[in-house]
Design a protein around this motif. Sequence first.
Motif, PDB file in Angstrom:
ATOM      1  N   GLN A 167      53.279  50.450  42.566  1.00 54.23           N
ATOM      2  CA  GLN A 167      53.059  49.048  42.203  1.00 54.23           C
ATOM      3  C   GLN A 167      54.278  48.190  42.520  1.00 54.23           C
ATOM      4  N   MET A 204      49.934  39.425  43.525  1.00 63.36           N
ATOM      5  CA  MET A 204      49.565  40.280  42.398  1.00 63.36           C
ATOM      6  C   MET A 204      48.078  40.590  42.343  1.00 63.36           C
ATOM      7  N   GLU A 233      54.648  47.784  46.322  1.00 64.64           N
ATOM      8  CA  GLU A 233      53.580  46.929  46.838  1.00 64.64           C
ATOM      9  C   GLU A 233      53.839  45.467  46.505  1.00 64.64           C
ATOM     10  N   VAL A 234      54.298  45.195  45.297  1.00 64.10           N
ATOM     11  CA  VAL A 234      54.587  43.818  44.915  1.00 64.10           C
ATOM     12  C   VAL A 234      55.716  43.251  45.777  1.00 64.10           C
ATOM     13  N   ILE A 250      46.355  43.997  41.247  1.00 59.09           N
ATOM     14  CA  ILE A 250      47.335  44.862  40.586  1.00 59.09           C
ATOM     15  C   ILE A 250      47.213  44.682  39.081  1.00 59.09           C
ATOM     16  N   GLU A 251      47.040  45.771  38.373  1.00 58.61           N
ATOM     17  CA  GLU A 251      46.920  45.720  36.924  1.00 58.61           C
ATOM     18  C   GLU A 251      48.293  45.867  36.274  1.00 58.61           C
ATOM     19  N   ASP A 252      48.368  45.560  34.986  1.00 55.35           N
ATOM     20  CA  ASP A 252      49.606  45.764  34.237  1.00 55.35           C
ATOM     21  C   ASP A 252      50.092  47.200  34.463  1.00 55.35           C
ATOM     22  N   PHE A 253      51.411  47.372  34.564  1.00 54.05           N
ATOM     23  CA  PHE A 253      51.939  48.720  34.798  1.00 54.05           C
ATOM     24  C   PHE A 253      53.233  48.925  34.023  1.00 54.05           C
ATOM     25  N   ASN A 302      61.480  39.417  42.256  1.00 53.32           N
ATOM     26  CA  ASN A 302      60.932  40.477  41.415  1.00 53.32           C
ATOM     27  C   ASN A 302      62.117  41.126  40.703  1.00 53.32           C
TER      28      ASN A 302
END
Length: 221
Positions: free
Chosen positions: A206, A134, A209-210, A137-140, A193
């Motif tokens: 996002q 993570m 990518e995660v 990576i910002e909150d999305f 996830n």
Amino acid sequence: MTEKPKALLVYGGWEGHSPRESADIMVPALEEAGFDVTTEQSLEAYADTDYLQQHAVIVQNWTMGEILPDELRGLITAVRSGVGLAGWHGGIVDSFRMATDYVHMIGGAFAAHPHDLVDYTVRVSAAGSAHPIMEGIEDFDVHSEQYWVLTDPLCQVLATTEIPVREGDPWEASVEAPVVWTRQWGKGRIFVNTVGHTLGDLVLPQVQEVIVRGVRWAART
């Protein structure tokens, strides 16, 4: 030339999660990340532990269904010996509902997705911000099923989401539900996830990518 790490993507189960189509999205993404990807459309591959141990990671995309005892035994043996296990949404956390040894290994189980398709925010936890999956990576925000999952304290939760209580709901307060977590099982690494109900989820930068990072982490690459 360095040999590419091998990933085994096993897909099938409930057709509502479009297992073939979602595999078609994620295989190229994993190949671009440097994996040599093999796909299987049967759980029979899990019964061959020697075959599983030829791979750095198993990427499971199999919602519901049943797993035979020798298949489950082979999968658990492979993970405990060091093969990674990774997946998204129902393909990993709503698989084989009656197989309690599988649920024990994964560390969580799908319980519900209240309010059906909703807008919600995935929030990176303090542990997540310092984790390679993570990091950066910002909150999305996503519009999808918001999974209410039951997990145990051995899961390292990297991201969460708030499930609100609405008029008519039987629960009394909002719930902070895990979205992304990792787990050690024997020598194997596990990545989960819960986002990924629709094909559109999997092409969100996002989310994809995660997942790719999670597979790499589970494979120790």
